[in-house]
Structures are given as C-alpha cells and as structure tokens.
Design an enzyme around this catalytic site. Structure first.
Site, PDB file in Angstrom:
ATOM      1  N   LYS A   1       0.849  -1.198   0.000  1.00 52.11           N
ATOM      2  CA  LYS A   1       0.000   0.000   0.000  1.00 52.11           C
ATOM      3  C   LYS A   1       0.881   1.243   0.000  1.00 52.11           C
ATOM      4  CE  LYS A   1      -3.672   2.465   2.364  1.00 52.11           C
ATOM      5  NZ  LYS A   1      -4.758   2.425   3.344  1.00 52.11           N
ATOM      6  N   LYS A  16      -2.036  -1.549  -3.929  1.00 52.33           N
ATOM      7  CA  LYS A  16      -2.931  -0.388  -3.879  1.00 52.33           C
ATOM      8  C   LYS A  16      -2.126   0.896  -3.914  1.00 52.33           C
ATOM      9  CE  LYS A  16      -6.170   1.737  -0.756  1.00 52.33           C
ATOM     10  NZ  LYS A  16      -6.465   1.915   0.629  1.00 52.33           N
TER      11      LYS A  16
HETATM   12  C1  PBG Z   1      -7.772   3.792   5.157  1.00 60.28           C
HETATM   13  C2  PBG Z   1      -8.023   3.390   3.762  1.00 60.28           C
HETATM   14  C3  PBG Z   1      -7.806   4.226   2.674  1.00 60.28           C
HETATM   15  C4  PBG Z   1      -8.293   3.559   1.562  1.00 60.28           C
HETATM   16  C5  PBG Z   1      -8.758   2.312   1.981  1.00 60.28           C
HETATM   17  N1  PBG Z   1      -8.578   2.228   3.345  1.00 60.28           N
HETATM   18  C6  PBG Z   1      -7.292   5.617   2.616  1.00 60.28           C
HETATM   19  C7  PBG Z   1      -6.007   5.952   3.218  1.00 60.28           C
HETATM   20  O1  PBG Z   1      -5.123   5.111   3.432  1.00 60.28           O
HETATM   21  O2  PBG Z   1      -5.858   7.136   3.529  1.00 60.28           O
HETATM   22  C8  PBG Z   1      -8.314   4.157   0.191  1.00 60.28           C
HETATM   23  C9  PBG Z   1      -9.324   3.630  -0.767  1.00 60.28           C
HETATM   24  C10 PBG Z   1      -9.598   4.506  -1.930  1.00 60.28           C
HETATM   25  O3  PBG Z   1      -8.972   5.551  -2.170  1.00 60.28           O
HETATM   26  O4  PBG Z   1     -10.503   4.128  -2.696  1.00 60.28           O
HETATM   27  N2  PBG Z   1      -7.170   2.932   5.982  1.00 60.28           N
END
Ligand code: PBG
Length: 331
Positions: free
Chosen positions: A203, A257
């Site tokens: 991520k 991601k």
């Molecule tokens: C938070 C989380 C995020 C997303 C999924 N879980 C945002 C972040 O890390 O700030 C992003 C998903 C998206 O942008 O569609 N834990």
C-alpha cells in the site's frame, strides 16, 4: 517465456487471428467475470449523509438499511464479495479510537445488515483506525507520532469484534509492522480459524486516495500525511519486502494499492510469490475515469479495459467501485 517461432511475412499474418468476433473470442487470453470483483461500499450513520460523493459520480453512501438492497442486487449480478467502509459521526471520533471496537459502530452494523440480507455474500472489512480517530490517521497518535505496537493492540480488538459480527475477510489497511501475525494468532485463539486475511501489503502513500477520504469523512480530520507507514510510490523492492513479510506472517491473500499506476507491482507479486493477488482500483482512479466519462471525454469501455488490464497483469481479483455496473455489463 520463449519467443514464438514466426515464419516471415506473408506466411505469418497476425491479423488472421483477429478477423472476426468468434476468432477473437476463441483466442482471448484474459477473462473477467463478476466473481473476480470485490465491491467497496460506504455506509453512513449520519442522517441525510447517504448521498453521492462529490468526486465520485455514481458512488453514494448507503445506510444500514439501504445497503441490504444494494447487496441483494450485487449478488444477483454475480458479485461475491463486498468490502465495508464506515462513514461515522464526527463527534464519535476520539484519540483512543474506542468506537473502532464497538459492536454497534456503523461498520459493524453494516456487516450484520449485509450478512442478514445475503448470507452467502462474503463481507470484507477495513482494519485501520482512521474512521474513528480524532486525528484521521490509521494508527494511535502520541506527540505527533503514529504508534506501531499500541496500534496493533487496538486493531486486534477491532478485528475480533468484526469477526463476531460475521466478517469473512479481514482487510488490514493500516500498514503497521507486525499486524498480520497479531491478527492471525488472535483469530486462531478466538476460534475464528476460517476468517481469511487479505493484507493491504503493498500500500503506497498515494494522492489517489483523496476522494475516499471525503467519502469516509476523514479528510476534514487529517493533517499531514501517512508517509511514516505507507510506502514511498517509487519503491518497488520495499513493496515486495512488505508482501513477503505479510505472507510469512499468515496473510491468505495480498493486495496492491493503488492499482492502475502500480500494475508493474501487481505483475511482480504474481510472479515472485504466486499467492492470491488483488489490486484496489482506488477512489482517485475511479474519479479519473468516471469524471471523464461523465463529461463525454472517454467512453464507458475504458472501465472494462482497465479491469482487463489488472487481470492481464496477474491479479486474481480487483476491488473496484465500478463493480455493480461492470457485473451487469458482463452478465
Ligand atoms: C484507510 C483506507 C484508505 C483507503 C482504503 N482504506 C485511505 C487511506 O489510506 O488514507 C483508500 C481507498 C480509496 O482511495 O478508494 N485505511
């Protein structure tokens, strides 16, 4: 992969195999079906907040009641899994994030609502403290620092309650070190041996999460960024170390991601580990496509093409806000 032996032109005419729909269908290398899709849904506890998200045309927040109908429709379209994201009351966000392990928080109410309406639908959760955190960070904060080990204890409490509420797949998205092992052993000791973990393993600290933070109401809280725990977008070797580490701690599935700007990482993960691999086509990717489609600048086929690209890159499945519309298109 060995190079195919090609006779020189005109013996070889690659267009021969593209000449008709039947020929093209017969030779199609990549498949996409609704079963490959996980649909992320936003569920709100705030009255009147079940509206469309500004930067995500076509995506809205549901209530614990309206999400049932949405889940039934998704199941009819062949979607097998829904991932729940809570939009919680700003007043319930605290520094200790205690709402995160309340069985009646909006995320847990949504899990129960979906399982109640469609028992066979797999429900995936998000494990991170941001929806319930006064600071908007994914972890507990002390003196401006996001704490690792203390956060893991909180995440384990959060996950155990989600498990009790009927979650099938835990989705730790927090990027703390050691969380997968802690979650796995907590599930085993609590008798939840069949609850799977899909780790948000690779991520990245991405600006493509912008619209999501509005959708869950975290944007107005978050000051600063998440760069002390999410991966630097330029770091490929580090992303692969994260995946290796999470698999070694017991992750059943791993995720990359964001998705489309990181297809090289998807391919790397598929080839290096050959473990179940998913990509998250995140909110900013949705915004780019849906916004351009809404203006007539791009055609709707771009969505299908983007999802085929994930499959071609080696992903087993994709989390995408386009899931319901694509599932209907494929059906
Ligand atoms: C938070 C989380 C995020 C997303 C999924 N879980 C945002 C972040 O890390 O700030 C992003 C998903 C998206 O942008 O569609 N834990």
């Amino acid at each position: 992969m060995p190079n195919p032996i090609l006779a020189p032109f005109p013996a070889t005419r690659l267009r021969r195999l593209r000449q008709s729909p039947a020929m093209r269908a017969m030779l199609s290398e990549t498949t996409l079906s609704p079963a490959h899709l996980i649909w992320p849904v936003f569920v709100t506890e705030i009255e009147g907040a079940d509206v469309e998200i500004a930067a995500m045309p076509g995506v809205r927040r549901y209530t614990p009641e309206s999400v049932k109908t949405a889940a039934e429709a998704a199941a009819r379209a062949g979607i097998g899994a829904i991932c729940v994201f809570p939009h919680s009351d700003q007043a319930s966000k605290t520094d200790d994030c205690a709402r995160a392990w309340d069985a009646d928080n909006i995320g847990n109410r949504a899990i129960r609502a979906i399982k109640d309406a469609v028992p066979e639908m797999l429900v995936m959760t998000d494990i991170a403290l941001d929806p319930y955190n006064a600071s908007g960070q994914d972890g507990l904060v002390r003196d401006g620092v996001v704490l690792n080990d203390e956060t893991i204890e909180a995440l384990v409490r959060m996950a155990l309650v989600q498990a009790e509420c009927g979650a099938d797949i835990l989705g730790p998205s927090d990027m703390m070190d050691g969380r997968i092992g802690a979650l796995r052993s907590a599930m085993e000791s609590a008798g939840h041996k069949d609850i799977a973990i899909m780790s948000y393993a690779a991520k990245f600290a991405s600006a493509f999460y912008g619209p999501f933070r509005d959708a869950v109401g975290a944007a107005e809280r978050l000051t600063g960024d998440k760069k002390t725990y999410q991966i630097n977008p330029g770091n490929r070797a580090e992303a692969l170390r994260c995946v290796a580490r999470d698999l070694s701690e017991g992750a059943d599935m791993v995720m990359v991601k964001p998705g489309m700007p990181y297809l090289d990482i998807c391919r790397d993960v598929r080839e290096r580990f050959d473990a179940p691999t998913f990509a998250y086509q995140v909110s900013g990717e949705y915004a780019m496509l849906a916004g351009a489609i809404q203006r007539g600048w791009l055609g709707r086929e771009t969505v299908l093409e983007s999802l085929i690209a994930f499959r071609r890159a080696g992903c087993d499945g994709i989390l995408t806000y386009f899931a319901p519309e694509i599932a209907e298109m494929l059906a």
